[in-house]
Design an enzyme around this catalytic site. Structure first.
Site, PDB file in Angstrom:
ATOM      1  CD  GLU A 107      -2.840   1.413   0.426  1.00  0.00           C
ATOM      2  OE1 GLU A 107      -2.475   1.500  -0.755  1.00  0.00           O
ATOM      3  OE2 GLU A 107      -4.018   1.567   0.795  1.00  0.00           O
ATOM      4  CG  ASP A 128      -5.386   9.179   6.616  1.00  0.00           C
ATOM      5  OD1 ASP A 128      -4.539   9.942   7.084  1.00  0.00           O
ATOM      6  OD2 ASP A 128      -6.581   9.497   6.496  1.00  0.00           O
ATOM      7  CE  LYS A 162      -1.211  11.628   5.640  1.00  0.00           C
ATOM      8  NZ  LYS A 162      -2.437  12.227   5.065  1.00  0.00           N
ATOM      9  CG  PHE A 183      -3.488  15.517   0.986  1.00  0.00           C
ATOM     10  CD1 PHE A 183      -4.512  14.674   1.404  1.00  0.00           C
ATOM     11  CD2 PHE A 183      -3.096  15.486  -0.344  1.00  0.00           C
ATOM     12  CE1 PHE A 183      -5.138  13.826   0.502  1.00  0.00           C
ATOM     13  CE2 PHE A 183      -3.718  14.648  -1.256  1.00  0.00           C
ATOM     14  CZ  PHE A 183      -4.739  13.816  -0.822  1.00  0.00           C
ATOM     15  CB  VAL A 184       2.125  13.213   1.276  1.00  0.00           C
ATOM     16  CG1 VAL A 184       2.545  13.739   2.633  1.00  0.00           C
ATOM     17  CG2 VAL A 184       1.542  11.806   1.403  1.00  0.00           C
TER      18      VAL A 184
HETATM   19  P1  IMP Z   1      -7.322   4.968   5.350  1.00  0.00           P
HETATM   20  O1  IMP Z   1      -8.402   3.952   5.208  1.00  0.00           O
HETATM   21  O2  IMP Z   1      -7.794   6.191   6.053  1.00  0.00           O
HETATM   22  O3  IMP Z   1      -6.058   4.418   5.954  1.00  0.00           O
HETATM   23  O4  IMP Z   1      -7.039   5.454   3.883  1.00  0.00           O
HETATM   24  C1  IMP Z   1      -5.891   5.192   3.197  1.00  0.00           C
HETATM   25  C2  IMP Z   1      -6.023   5.715   1.787  1.00  0.00           C
HETATM   26  O5  IMP Z   1      -6.355   7.116   1.782  1.00  0.00           O
HETATM   27  C3  IMP Z   1      -4.692   5.619   1.076  1.00  0.00           C
HETATM   28  O6  IMP Z   1      -4.563   4.398   0.399  1.00  0.00           O
HETATM   29  C4  IMP Z   1      -4.737   6.789   0.128  1.00  0.00           C
HETATM   30  O7  IMP Z   1      -5.375   6.402  -1.070  1.00  0.00           O
HETATM   31  C5  IMP Z   1      -5.593   7.805   0.823  1.00  0.00           C
HETATM   32  N1  IMP Z   1      -4.753   8.822   1.491  1.00  0.00           N
HETATM   33  C6  IMP Z   1      -4.557   8.973   2.815  1.00  0.00           C
HETATM   34  N2  IMP Z   1      -3.727   9.983   3.085  1.00  0.00           N
HETATM   35  C7  IMP Z   1      -3.370  10.492   1.890  1.00  0.00           C
HETATM   36  C8  IMP Z   1      -2.496  11.580   1.509  1.00  0.00           C
HETATM   37  O8  IMP Z   1      -1.868  12.280   2.314  1.00  0.00           O
HETATM   38  N3  IMP Z   1      -2.365  11.778   0.167  1.00  0.00           N
HETATM   39  C9  IMP Z   1      -3.024  11.041  -0.763  1.00  0.00           C
HETATM   40  N4  IMP Z   1      -3.844  10.019  -0.450  1.00  0.00           N
HETATM   41  C10 IMP Z   1      -4.017   9.750   0.865  1.00  0.00           C
HETATM   42 MG    MG Z   2      -4.799   4.098  -1.680  1.00  0.00          MG
END
Ligand code: IMP
Ligand code: MG
Length: 189
Positions: free
Chosen positions: A98, A102, A130, A151-152
């Site tokens: 992955e 986040d 993160k 945000f990256v």
């Molecule tokens: P989670 O379910 O919140 O962990 O979401 C993870 C997904 O959110 C990642 O696979 C990314 O597609 C997207 N995402 C989370 N943070 C960022 C960011 O800083 N930049 C771009 N996409 C992000």
């Molecule tokens: Mg993703």
């Protein structure tokens, strides 16, 4: 001069070194086994393609694409599978690759759903994490870098579909609390 919204968080050199390091660890850990890398589309494509070239192992690849449900259901971590695996993972050693974790909800759901298919083993490898954003406990075996709550973009990671082709990883700085517009971010003056 670079625009204020664009800041290099991790250079391509930092990333290259880290990917090599993770590749060596995986090679050690899975020695004598056949590994199936499962890349999560689309953000993990660049990472996976670099990482696999550091694996001194018999290895195959497959992909999944998922999307979160609407805002009201994201807290449940339920994700929709847009593209499923082509391989049967029963009895296989599977490593999910992955781009960034986040809240952890997407991978937590995905992990449970893949475990139901009875792989021999199932682990997670994420280039970025993160930790301050995590909403659920998630066991991630390989993490490249822990990053702050920003945000990256770059190295496969997008903002509205853009910037995946940047070699470095950048933090997108909001301008006056707003996300920068794409043309502003791209312009260099
Ligand atoms: P989670 O379910 O919140 O962990 O979401 C993870 C997904 O959110 C990642 O696979 C990314 O597609 C997207 N995402 C989370 N943070 C960022 C960011 O800083 N930049 C771009 N996409 C992000
Ligand atoms: Mg993703």
């Amino acid at each position: 001069m670079m625009p204020s919204v664009k800041e290099v968080l991790l250079s391509s050199e930092d990333i290259k070194e880290k990917v090599r390091e993770i590749g060596e660890r995986i090679t050690e850990d899975y020695r004598g086994q056949r590994l199936l890398l499962v890349g999560i589309l689309r953000g993990a494509v660049v990472f996976l393609s670099d990482l696999m070239r550091h694996l001194q192992l018999p290895c195959e690849i497959d992909f999944m694409e998922v999307s979160s449900y609407g805002a009201d259901t994201t807290s449940s971590g339920v994700v929709r599978i847009l593209k499923d695996l082509q391989e049967d993972i029963t009895g296989r050693h599977v490593l999910i690759v992955e781009d960034i974790i986040d809240t952890g909800l997407t991978l937590s759901y995905l992990r449970r759903s893949l475990l139901a298919r009875k792989p021999a083993s199932l682990e997670i490898c994420a280039l970025l994490s993160k930790p301050s954003r995590r909403k659920i406990d998630l066991d991630v075996k390989y993490v490249g870098f822990e990053v702050p709550d920003e945000f990256v973009v770059g190295y496969g990671i997008d903002f509205a579909g853009a910037y995946r082709n940047l070699s470095d990883i950048h933090a997108l700085k909001p301008e006056g609390g707003r996300q920068p517009s794409l043309p502003t971010f791209l312009s260099e003056d």
